[in-house]
Design a protein around this motif. Structure first.
Motif: not given
Length: 121
Positions: A6, A22, A33, A93
């Motif tokens: 990320e 990401c 997320w 993520c």
């Protein structure tokens, strides 16, 4: 296993916008997320399937955040606007091999290290 990284976090003021990215090391399926505030459990923010036929948001994100992805770049995004201090936390993520149940942490098998988002009032 893909690696997820990320980026894009930072310190912003309430009302500002921020876009998180990401980057995946390879092809991914469904992506999501999540965020974790200090002293709180990790919570779902948004998720989407690879082709975009499934997109889900947490109620807190529904009107302010937009999840998207560029499969040619193996990259997932989260556009956040009208940020509030309550949005502060580490944003992660994650990848899932499922199409359903994407709001659950248990659906995800790969996680990034996270990026810090701090929203000052």
């Amino acid at each position: 296993q893909v690696q997820l990284v990320e980026s894009g976090g930072g310190l912003v003021q309430a009302g500002d916008s921020l876009t998180l990215s990401c980057a995946a090391s390879g092809r991914t399926f469904s992506m999501g997320w999540f965020r974790q505030a200090p002293g709180k459990e990790r919570e779902f923010v948004a998720a989407m399937s690879r082709g975009g036929s499934t997109i889900v948001y947490a109620d807190s994100a529904k009107d302010r955040f937009t999840i998207s992805r560029d499969n040619t770049k193996n990259t997932l995004y989260l556009q956040m606007r009208s940020l509030e201090p309550e949005d502060t936390g580490v944003y992660y993520c994650a990848e899932s091999n499922r199409m359903l149940g994407l709001t659950s942490l248990q659906a995800y098998t790969q996680w990034g290290q996270g990026t810090q988002v701090t929203v000052s009032s």
